[in-house]
Every structure is written in C-alpha cells, then in structure tokens.
Design a protein around this motif. Structure first.
Motif, mmCIF file in Angstrom:
data_model
loop_
_atom_site.group_PDB
_atom_site.id
_atom_site.type_symbol
_atom_site.label_atom_id
_atom_site.label_comp_id
_atom_site.label_asym_id
_atom_site.label_seq_id
_atom_site.Cartn_x
_atom_site.Cartn_y
_atom_site.Cartn_z
ATOM 1 N N GLY A 152 0.798 -1.232 0.000
ATOM 2 C CA GLY A 152 0.000 0.000 0.000
ATOM 3 C C GLY A 152 0.827 1.277 0.000
ATOM 4 N N CYS A 153 2.144 1.164 -0.036
ATOM 5 C CA CYS A 153 3.010 2.349 -0.051
ATOM 6 C C CYS A 153 2.895 3.027 -1.418
ATOM 7 C CB CYS A 153 4.452 1.891 0.197
ATOM 8 S SG CYS A 153 5.632 3.247 0.274
ATOM 9 N N THR A 154 2.804 4.348 -1.442
ATOM 10 C CA THR A 154 2.731 5.025 -2.748
ATOM 11 C C THR A 154 4.127 5.100 -3.373
ATOM 12 O OG1 THR A 154 3.088 7.237 -1.857
ATOM 13 C CG2 THR A 154 0.788 6.481 -2.005
ATOM 14 N N LEU A 155 4.119 5.238 -4.691
ATOM 15 C CA LEU A 155 5.404 5.341 -5.398
ATOM 16 C C LEU A 155 6.180 6.556 -4.904
ATOM 17 C CD1 LEU A 155 7.392 4.591 -7.642
ATOM 18 C CD2 LEU A 155 6.014 5.951 -9.222
ATOM 19 N N GLU A 156 5.483 7.678 -4.709
ATOM 20 C CA GLU A 156 6.175 8.902 -4.298
ATOM 21 C C GLU A 156 6.826 8.730 -2.930
ATOM 22 O OE1 GLU A 156 4.911 13.165 -5.387
ATOM 23 O OE2 GLU A 156 3.925 12.733 -3.496
ATOM 24 N N ALA A 157 6.090 8.121 -1.981
ATOM 25 C CA ALA A 157 6.648 7.930 -0.636
ATOM 26 C C ALA A 157 7.888 7.046 -0.706
ATOM 27 C CB ALA A 157 5.595 7.311 0.280
ATOM 28 N N LEU A 158 7.828 6.005 -1.534
ATOM 29 C CA LEU A 158 8.977 5.110 -1.643
ATOM 30 C C LEU A 158 10.149 5.832 -2.305
ATOM 31 C CD1 LEU A 158 10.052 2.271 -1.139
ATOM 32 C CD2 LEU A 158 9.247 1.626 -3.415
ATOM 33 N N GLU A 159 9.858 6.594 -3.369
ATOM 34 C CA GLU A 159 10.932 7.301 -4.077
ATOM 35 C C GLU A 159 11.639 8.284 -3.133
ATOM 36 O OE1 GLU A 159 12.095 6.705 -7.099
ATOM 37 O OE2 GLU A 159 13.428 8.439 -7.267
ATOM 38 N N MET A 160 10.848 9.022 -2.349
ATOM 39 C CA MET A 160 11.440 9.982 -1.412
ATOM 40 C C MET A 160 12.350 9.270 -0.405
ATOM 41 S SD MET A 160 10.632 12.976 -2.211
ATOM 42 C CE MET A 160 10.728 12.499 -3.895
ATOM 43 N N ALA A 161 11.910 8.101 0.047
ATOM 44 C CA ALA A 161 12.695 7.366 1.058
ATOM 45 C C ALA A 161 14.000 6.833 0.467
ATOM 46 C CB ALA A 161 11.854 6.228 1.630
ATOM 47 N N VAL A 162 13.937 6.284 -0.731
ATOM 48 C CA VAL A 162 15.169 5.675 -1.270
ATOM 49 C C VAL A 162 16.153 6.738 -1.747
ATOM 50 C CG1 VAL A 162 14.004 3.506 -1.837
ATOM 51 C CG2 VAL A 162 14.286 5.229 -3.632
ATOM 52 N N ARG A 163 15.619 7.928 -2.117
ATOM 53 C CA ARG A 163 16.516 9.032 -2.539
ATOM 54 C C ARG A 163 17.459 9.445 -1.404
ATOM 55 N NH1 ARG A 163 13.862 13.123 -6.502
ATOM 56 N NH2 ARG A 163 13.158 11.665 -8.095
ATOM 57 N N GLN A 164 17.008 9.270 -0.162
ATOM 58 C CA GLN A 164 17.866 9.610 0.976
ATOM 59 C C GLN A 164 19.115 8.736 1.003
ATOM 60 O OE1 GLN A 164 16.043 10.736 4.462
ATOM 61 N NE2 GLN A 164 14.620 11.846 3.166
ATOM 62 N N HIS A 165 19.060 7.643 0.261
ATOM 63 C CA HIS A 165 20.223 6.740 0.189
ATOM 64 C C HIS A 165 20.912 6.867 -1.173
ATOM 65 C CE1 HIS A 165 18.992 4.487 3.859
ATOM 66 N NE2 HIS A 165 17.802 4.942 3.484
ATOM 67 N N GLY A 166 20.586 7.933 -1.913
ATOM 68 C CA GLY A 166 21.197 8.130 -3.234
ATOM 69 C C GLY A 166 20.663 7.159 -4.267
ATOM 70 N N LEU A 167 19.440 6.654 -4.058
ATOM 71 C CA LEU A 167 18.888 5.634 -4.956
ATOM 72 C C LEU A 167 17.540 6.095 -5.519
ATOM 73 C CD1 LEU A 167 19.714 2.599 -2.644
ATOM 74 C CD2 LEU A 167 20.861 3.155 -4.805
#
Ligand code: FAD
Length: 471
Positions: free
Chosen positions: A127-142
């Motif tokens: 149920g996680c949105t794409l935007e929420a996931l993208e924001m989280a992984v960007r913190q790791h340079g991904l």
C-alpha cells in the motif's frame, strides 16, 4: 398493468444489505472495528479514476498479511468476492466494484520495511505510494527507476498488479523488471512468501511473475522486494519541436549514446495535444511548439550536454525548435502540458488506446493510422502522447460528436497493423474491463486458453476480482 418496479428495487437492496450486514460482524472479528467501512464511510474516499470503484459500499482495510489471509479464508467460505484496491489510479476499470462485493483497500499496509543501500533493494508493503517510496530511497542516493504521473497516489501493489510502465521503462523496464520477490495471499488464504532479494534466482517456474500484471485476479500482493538504481540527480528538461518522428527517434538514439545510456526521459506529444493543453493552461509562450508535427521532452542531468546536443540538432535541421528549462517552475510547466488531461476534458467522449509500437515503425504506424481514420470519417482527430523511448503510445481519437459510438470501426483501424509491425494492443494500463474485447480478438488462442486455465487453477471459486481481465 401492475407496476412492480417500486417493489422490486427496495427488495433487491434490502436483500444485499441483510447479507452484507451479516458479513460486517464476521469481518470486524477479523479486522477490528476500524478495519471495516460501509456506506458513507466508503463513499467518502476518493473513488479515483473510475467512478464505479467504490460501488460495493463495503470495504476492509487490513494492517497485516495474516489479517488478509484470514479475510480471504472467510471470503472463500461464504463466496464473497474481493476487489483489491491501491490508489485507484488504474485506467482500465480493473478496480471497479459492484454491490455484493468487498473492497480490499491496501492503504493501511504502507510500511517501507528495509532499504538495502549496498544491494540496491527495498522491501516494501503493497500500500506504499510510489512517491513515498521514491522519497525514502533518494535519501540513500537511490531511485525506484520507475515514474508515472499518478506517483503521489498509485501504490506499489497496484503498480505490480498492473505491471505499470511509465517514463523510465525504456531504461529500467516496467514493474515486472523491478520486482525481485513477492509475498502474495492466494485465494484460498495460503501465503506465498517469495521475497527473494537477488537478481539471479533460478528456481524452476518463476511463479511470482504470474501475479505481476494479473490485476488482482489471482491473489493479493502484500509485500514486494524491488530493485533500485543509483539516483542520477536533478533532471534538466528540454522541449523540442519536430516535423518528422523519424528525426525525433534519431535524436533520441543519439542522446542515449552521448549520455552513455543515462538519458532519463523521452516523452512524445502530438501538436494537437500541445495545442489543447497550452490553451487550457494559458501557457501562450509555448504555443509556437504546437505549430510543428510533434514535440518531445528530453531529460538529462547535465545541462551542458543537453544544450550542446539540442543546439547541434537544430543546426542540422533534425529538430525545428527547442528550449531548455532554466528552473523548476519552467520544468513543472512543461510536465503539466504533458501530464494533465486537458485533451480528455476537451473531448470527454473520445476513444483511448494504450499500445506499443517498435520504434522503427512508429512514424509509419502513426502516419498510416491518421490517413485511415480520416478516410473513415474526416471529422476524426488523432491525438497522441507517449513514452517515446519504448514506443508506448496513448492514442485518443476525438471529434465534436461522441466517438465512443464508433468503437468497433475505430479500434479495428488502431489494432489492424500492430501485429504486422510487431507491436502490442495493450502496453501499460492493463486489460481490466475496458480492453477485454481487444484481449479476446488480438491474443493468440492458446495463450488465452492458458490464462483461463491458470485462473481456474489458482482461483477455482472465482472470488478474486471476478469479471476483470478474462471477463
Ligand atoms: C495521471 C495518471 C498518470 C498515469 N500514468 C501512467 C503511466 O505513465 N504508466 C502506467 O503504467 N500507468 C499510468 N497510470 C495508471 C496507474 O497509475 C497505474 O495503473 C497504477 O499502476 C495503478 O496503481 P493503483 O495503486 O492506483 O492501483 P488501483 O487503480 O487501485 O488498482 C489497479 C489494479 O490493481 C489491482 N490491485 C491493486 N492493489 C493490489 C494488490 N495489493 N494486490 C493485488 N492487486 C492489486 C486492482 O484490483 C486493480 O486490478 C496513470 C494514471 C493516472 C491517473
């Protein structure tokens, strides 16, 4: 003559209510009071893209895989059919529900469980949105390596269930190629736990692939392990106008080579789309781009390379006009022209198609289709936008009268050349309810029969999103 209509309608509604009320007690026992919604608590949610999504009027919001497993066992025992829903952004009617069904909303299962910055993987709830996931992984340079206009609402589970594609699929593939592992609750309540975290995993039949693109008809996706990619940095956006699609494709391949395969986006818009959208948003300065045949948005992280390449393409006459956005505001304006639905607002009774054409045949296909549509009816107007990098076209056929009445004749023209060119009748939005005729008419009969056999094998009672995909 006796009028039965007054009596018949309340009886039918009452019957459903009694049955559904009976379910509410059992569902509450599984999910707790807050986990079951009915009546106006359901219709208060945004129905999303399809007005019929919430018609069932009864919904559950599970928090755990175990709850979903218990729920499915209950549904199996009473033959209550389930319609899984993520963000309800799907465009093919696959999340539509009807009275007597149960909506399974996934938004309460939205945790990001583990980001592995060394292995470039993430385990996430559906149920996680794409935007929420993208924001989280960007913190790791991904980055997730997948992006689409509905990023703020579309969920990872819904994107897997529809095998979403989007703007970066030419580089990283659609969702099918982002998924390493899946956890799925089957229609009999068993949990298939295959959260593999590696790219190479040869274990016989790749069963998880069956659930990718199955549009909720085979099981409920609860968790996924996805591949990530290095985040390239802030994108610089260039808009070009072209008079020949072949030139745009030549430029696309050249940019890919010059950026060493790191070109981020290549999005196509026909002049008609640009014209309607620019007018709708009052962006008159962009009107000059609508005077050419098509426009393409190119994105890359290095402004110098982008400027040099577009400058050279202008000098060579490969493109007719170009601009490079100077700031985020200008970039947002270009994307608004591309992603907003101004054309659909202008022509609400048009016909929509989501197809794939090999790049080498893209120009021939569009030119041929536009000639044949005009000979069918000179009033028909062909608009297209698309993810040019992978040949995915979203075509709309519009007129000042309802074109939907002409579906048979128009769809015949849209589909008839596709197989010859090696294209496909359904690209990234899935089959749902909208494309079942096309699935039946355009598919290899053996492939279709196998799909039916798989559905019967995994969901013999037919409780998972019945009527979708196969009808
Ligand atoms: C503005 C806009 C732009 C878009 N751009 C693109 C694009 O570029 N590329 C693209 O591919 N799509 C695009 N779409 C379509 C849409 O975003 C995708 O289809 C998305 O993948 C659906 O996700 P969702 O969470 O909204 O799913 P929903 O719409 O809720 O459901 C879609 C299907 O998935 C099933 N489903 C949902 N969750 C689960 C689950 N956990 N387990 C099993 N089945 C489930 C549903 O039953 C249904 O069959 C766009 C849509 C909009 C509105």
């Amino acid at each position: 003559m006796e009028d039965n209509s007054q009596a018949a309608v309340p009886y039918r509604v009452l019957k459903v209510q009694v049955t559904m009320d009976h379910h509410i007690d059992s569902l509450t026992a599984i999910l707790g009071a807050g986990g079951v919604k009915s009546g106006t608590s359901v219709t208060a949610y945004d129905p999303g893209f399809d007005g019929g999504n919430l018609s069932a009027g009864l919904a559950v919001l599970p928090h755990t895989t175990q709850q979903i497993s218990d729920l499915v066992r209950y549904c199996q025992s009473v033959r209550l059919s389930l319609v899984p829903q993520g963000g309800r952004t799907g465009l093919s009617g696959a999340a539509r529900s009807t009275e007597g069904q149960l909506i399974l909303m996934m938004q309460a299962m939205a945790n990001i469980i583990a980001i592995d910055a060394v292995s470039h993987t993430v385990i996430v709830e559906a149920g996680c949105t794409l935007e929420a996931l993208e924001m989280a992984v960007r913190q790791h340079g991904l980055t997730c390596g997948i992006d689409l206009g509905a990023r703020g609402t579309a969920t990872i589970g819904g994107m897997i269930a529809t095998n979403a594609g989007g703007q970066e699929a030419f580089r990283f593939g659609p969702m099918r190629q982002r998924v390493l592992g899946l956890e799925v609750v089957l229609p009999d309540g068993r949990v298939m736990g295959d959260l593999t975290q590696v790219i190479k995993a040869n274990g016989g039949y790749d069963v998880k692939q069956l659930f990718i693109g199955s549009e909720g008809t085979l099981g409920i996706i609860t968790r996924a392990c996805l591949r990530l990619a290095p985040y390239e940095g802030q994108a610089i956006t260039g808009l070009v106008a072209i008079d020949s699609l072949d030139n745009a494709i030549r430029l696309f391949r050249r940019l890919e080579a010059q950026t060493k395969g790191r070109l981020l986006r290549a999005e196509l818009m026909s002049a008609g789309h640009v014209q309607v959208s620019v007018k709708d948003h009052g962006e008159v300065a962009l009107g000059r781009f609508a005077q050419h045949k098509d426009c393409v948005i190119f994105e890359f992280t290095d402004p110098v390379v982008l400027e040099e390449e577009l400058g050279q393409a202008l000098e060579e006459g490969l493109i007719a006009d170009a601009l490079i956005c100077k700031n985020e505001k200008e970039r947002a304006t270009i994307w608004k022209i591309r992603e907003d639905w101004a054309v659909d607002r202008a022509f609400p009774d048009g016909l929509w198609f989501d197809i794939s054409v090999p790049l080498a045949s893209l120009k021939r296909y569009i030119d041929g289709l536009s000639v044949r549509l005009k000979s069918l009816n000179p009033a028909f107007q062909l608009f297209h936008i698309g993810h040019m990098g992978d040949g995915n076209l979203h075509i709309t056929v519009n007129a000042e009268f309802p074109v939907s009445d002409h579906y048979q004749a128009v769809s015949k023209l849209v589909y008839e050349d596709l197989a010859t060119y090696g294209g496909f009748f359904s690209a990234e939005h899935g089959i749902g309810l909208e494309k079942q005729d096309a699935l039946r008419d355009q598919s290899d009969p053996v492939r279709l029969a196998l799909m039916q056999e798989i559905k019967r094998l995994i969901d013999p009672m037919g409780i998972m999103n019945p009527g979708k995909v196969l009808g």
